[in-house]
Motif scaffolding. Structure first.
Motif, PDB file in Angstrom:
ATOM      1  N   UNK A 256     -10.548 -11.154   2.526  1.00  0.00           N
ATOM      2  CA  UNK A 256      -9.928 -10.399   3.622  1.00  0.00           C
ATOM      3  C   UNK A 256      -8.910  -9.404   3.056  1.00  0.00           C
ATOM      4  N   UNK A 257      -9.227  -8.134   3.155  1.00  0.00           N
ATOM      5  CA  UNK A 257      -8.327  -7.082   2.667  1.00  0.00           C
ATOM      6  C   UNK A 257      -7.220  -6.821   3.708  1.00  0.00           C
ATOM      7  N   UNK A 258      -5.950  -6.850   3.265  1.00  0.00           N
ATOM      8  CA  UNK A 258      -4.825  -6.662   4.185  1.00  0.00           C
ATOM      9  C   UNK A 258      -4.432  -5.189   4.268  1.00  0.00           C
ATOM     10  N   UNK A 259      -3.827  -4.842   5.392  1.00  0.00           N
ATOM     11  CA  UNK A 259      -3.298  -3.490   5.579  1.00  0.00           C
ATOM     12  C   UNK A 259      -1.909  -3.587   6.213  1.00  0.00           C
ATOM     13  N   UNK A 260      -1.115  -2.515   6.065  1.00  0.00           N
ATOM     14  CA  UNK A 260       0.256  -2.495   6.571  1.00  0.00           C
ATOM     15  C   UNK A 260       0.614  -1.064   6.978  1.00  0.00           C
ATOM     16  N   UNK A 266       8.580   0.694  -1.792  1.00  0.00           N
ATOM     17  CA  UNK A 266       9.582   1.028  -2.807  1.00  0.00           C
ATOM     18  C   UNK A 266       8.927   1.550  -4.071  1.00  0.00           C
ATOM     19  N   UNK A 267       9.698   2.295  -4.851  1.00  0.00           N
ATOM     20  CA  UNK A 267       9.200   2.859  -6.107  1.00  0.00           C
ATOM     21  C   UNK A 267      10.140   2.482  -7.233  1.00  0.00           C
ATOM     22  N   UNK A 268       9.661   2.567  -8.455  1.00  0.00           N
ATOM     23  CA  UNK A 268      10.488   2.270  -9.629  1.00  0.00           C
ATOM     24  C   UNK A 268      11.183   3.541 -10.101  1.00  0.00           C
ATOM     25  N   UNK A 272       6.868   5.366  -9.480  1.00  0.00           N
ATOM     26  CA  UNK A 272       5.614   4.659  -9.243  1.00  0.00           C
ATOM     27  C   UNK A 272       5.822   3.583  -8.192  1.00  0.00           C
ATOM     28  N   UNK A 273       4.871   3.407  -7.254  1.00  0.00           N
ATOM     29  CA  UNK A 273       5.040   2.406  -6.190  1.00  0.00           C
ATOM     30  C   UNK A 273       5.061   0.990  -6.764  1.00  0.00           C
ATOM     31  N   UNK A 274       5.900   0.185  -6.125  1.00  0.00           N
ATOM     32  CA  UNK A 274       6.016  -1.215  -6.529  1.00  0.00           C
ATOM     33  C   UNK A 274       5.348  -2.072  -5.465  1.00  0.00           C
ATOM     34  N   UNK A 275       4.550  -3.028  -5.936  1.00  0.00           N
ATOM     35  CA  UNK A 275       3.904  -3.919  -4.976  1.00  0.00           C
ATOM     36  C   UNK A 275       4.978  -4.699  -4.239  1.00  0.00           C
ATOM     37  N   UNK A 276       4.996  -4.602  -2.911  1.00  0.00           N
ATOM     38  CA  UNK A 276       6.114  -5.190  -2.165  1.00  0.00           C
ATOM     39  C   UNK A 276       6.059  -6.702  -2.044  1.00  0.00           C
ATOM     40  N   UNK A 277       4.870  -7.253  -2.062  1.00  0.00           N
ATOM     41  CA  UNK A 277       4.755  -8.692  -1.842  1.00  0.00           C
ATOM     42  C   UNK A 277       3.811  -9.290  -2.883  1.00  0.00           C
ATOM     43  N   UNK A 278       4.069 -10.524  -3.233  1.00  0.00           N
ATOM     44  CA  UNK A 278       3.203 -11.288  -4.104  1.00  0.00           C
ATOM     45  C   UNK A 278       2.653 -12.467  -3.308  1.00  0.00           C
ATOM     46  N   UNK A 279       1.332 -12.494  -3.172  1.00  0.00           N
ATOM     47  CA  UNK A 279       0.701 -13.542  -2.371  1.00  0.00           C
ATOM     48  C   UNK A 279       0.556 -14.809  -3.196  1.00  0.00           C
ATOM     49  N   UNK A 284       6.655 -16.671   0.868  1.00  0.00           N
ATOM     50  CA  UNK A 284       6.768 -16.250   2.264  1.00  0.00           C
ATOM     51  C   UNK A 284       7.082 -14.759   2.309  1.00  0.00           C
ATOM     52  N   UNK A 285       6.335 -14.036   3.163  1.00  0.00           N
ATOM     53  CA  UNK A 285       6.602 -12.610   3.317  1.00  0.00           C
ATOM     54  C   UNK A 285       7.626 -12.435   4.464  1.00  0.00           C
TER      55      UNK A 285
END
Length: 464
Positions: A256-260, A266-268, A272-279, A284-285
């Motif tokens: 299941x591909x998620x979208x938001x 956020x960026x570094x 460069x974009x930083x992955x906001x969440x780690x599953x 907990x998100x």
């Protein structure tokens, strides 16, 4: 025309065409199917998936047919049982084992061959070998599908790397040698006579006929033969295509591909974009912005791919008359009668294949018995085939008992039971010995030994 050199060139060129056909059939049989075509950029990344997508159903088709084609003996004239001398020579050449290879090769690649040659060390036991269709070929007289005009066996010598060839003509046997061409575009090999020490050139053909015999699968009236899987290769390719599609779906769309939306990623320090969440199961998100929305796409359903493969496999089963449970592995609560009906098509097909195979084997037996000096009338020879129909032991015993009540000879019943010709000969000798002993007054030969009499039976006392 008609010389050994003429036949060598003609048959060697034809043999090259047949080799290409045999290589394709062998590749499919062994599961080495051609991979789907991809662009050069995508090929490296998807090569692993392509290899895993091949499922070898045509190999099962060949094995299901070939495993039921088994020679149990050879009957000559009006004999009720197999001929002992013919079977002795057959076994002396390991053909009770190699016959399986010969039949499988014919079913797989459209034809195989058997070669008969005198044995100088033991004239009563000629040599008989199975030959591969990529090395052997036979030509027939115009208008005939059985009278052989010439034969050729050509191969590459493992020790020297040279090409070897032997031309078989009714009047002689001619051996040749040639350097192996350095490239496929090079001209035909430059053949030269290959003289063997102590052997004349040409060597005499003591049989007087071409000793190379073709064993064709699915022959037609024009003398062509066909592999058992030739007309279902497209179905196998279709199955592989469906499987690669399924593998792609599993690799890239089976989760299941998620979208938001409404979330500022956020960026570094480098932008460069930083992955906001780690599953993870222990994470907990948390999103404090009420404008952010999160969702997911549905995973790809691979059920249609599986059903498509099953449909193609059923098509292959119907075309090749192979029971579907062989290919699909699904057999639940099937009665014996239903199972027998499901295999009736395969049994009929095997019996049909046995007829042209039998004609070729009968010619081989005729040749090697003649080479052994057998002067009997060999015009009527019949191959004894193992029954291709599977039966339970109870069903078979019941059928044999009923046949015995109709006066069918014991030898025929033993043969239908599945006994080998060696066992039948042994049982027949044992029966004859028992009859001789009975005629001599040995009642034990029929009823067994009489049990020893006890003292009580003799009127004596017994101990308490």
């Amino acid at each position: 025309m008609g010389s050994a050199e003429w036949w060598l060139k003609r048959l060697y060129d034809e043999l090259g065409k047949r080799r290409e056909y045999a290589e394709v059939m062998r590749g499919y049989y062994s599961g080495d199917h051609p991979l789907s075509r991809l662009t050069d950029k995508a090929k490296e990344g998807f090569q692993r998936l392509l290899r895993q997508s091949r499922s070898n159903y045509v190999g099962l088709v060949v094995d299901a047919t070939a495993e039921r084609i088994q020679v149990d003996g050879v009957r000559i004239g009006g004999s009720e049982v197999g001929d002992e001398e013919a079977w002795r020579i057959w076994q002396a050449n390991n053909l009770d084992a190699d016959a399986d290879l010969i039949m499988t090769e014919a079913v797989k690649c459209s034809r195989s061959f058997m070669l008969v040659a005198p044995n100088p060390a033991d004239p009563e036991t000629p040599f008989v070998t199975g030959e591969d269709m990529s090395q052997s070929i036979v030509a027939y007289l115009p208008g005939s599908r059985r009278e052989r005009a010439a034969g050729l066996k050509a191969w590459e010598d493992d020790w020297t790397g040279d090409l070897m060839a032997t031309v078989y003509l009714p009047g002689g046997i001619y051996k040749f040698r040639a350097p192996k061409p350095k490239s496929s575009v090079q001209a035909s090999p430059k053949w030269e006579p290959r003289e063997v020490q102590g052997e004349a050139w040409p060597a005499p053909n003591l049989l007087g006929v071409v000793p190379l015999v073709e064993i064709p699968n699915r022959p037609d009236l024009l003398g062509n033969a066909m592999s058992e899987i030739e007309d279902v290769l497209d179905i196998q390719d279709r199955i592989n295509k469906t499987l690669i599609d399924r593998m792609m779906a599993q690799e890239f769309a089976a989760f299941r591909q998620r979208w938001m939306t409404g979330y500022e990623v956020p960026t570094d320090d480098n932008g460069q974009p930083i992955e906001p969440f780690k599953a993870a199961v222990d994470r907990l998100w948390v999103i404090e912005d009420d404008n952010v929305q999160i969702g997911e796409f549905q995973a790809t359903d691979i059920g249609p791919y599986l059903r498509a493969v099953e449909a193609d496999v059923r098509d292959m089963a119907a075309r090749t008359r192979t029971p579907s449970q062989y290919l699909l592995g699904a057999m639940v609560n099937i009665s014996g009668d239903a199972l027998k009906a499901a295999e009736s098509g395969l049994v009929s097909k095997v019996k049909q294949r046995q007829r042209p195979f039998g004609e070729a084997i009968e010619e081989v037996v005729r040749l090697y018995l003649r080479a052994a000096g057998d002067d009997r009338d060999l015009s009527a020879i019949e191959v004894i085939w193992h029954n291709p129909e599977f039966r339970t032991e109870g069903e078979l015993v019941d059928a044999l008992m009923k046949m015995s009540s109709l006066g069918v000879p014991h030898e025929a019943l033993w043969e239908r039971w599945g006994a080998s010709q060696t066992e039948i000969a042994m049982w027949r000798d044992q029966r004859a010995q028992a009859a001789d002993r009975l005629m001599a007054g040995d009642v034990a030969a029929l009823y067994g030994p009489k049990p020893p009499e006890t003292e009580a039976e003799d009127g004596g006392e017994t101990s308490g």
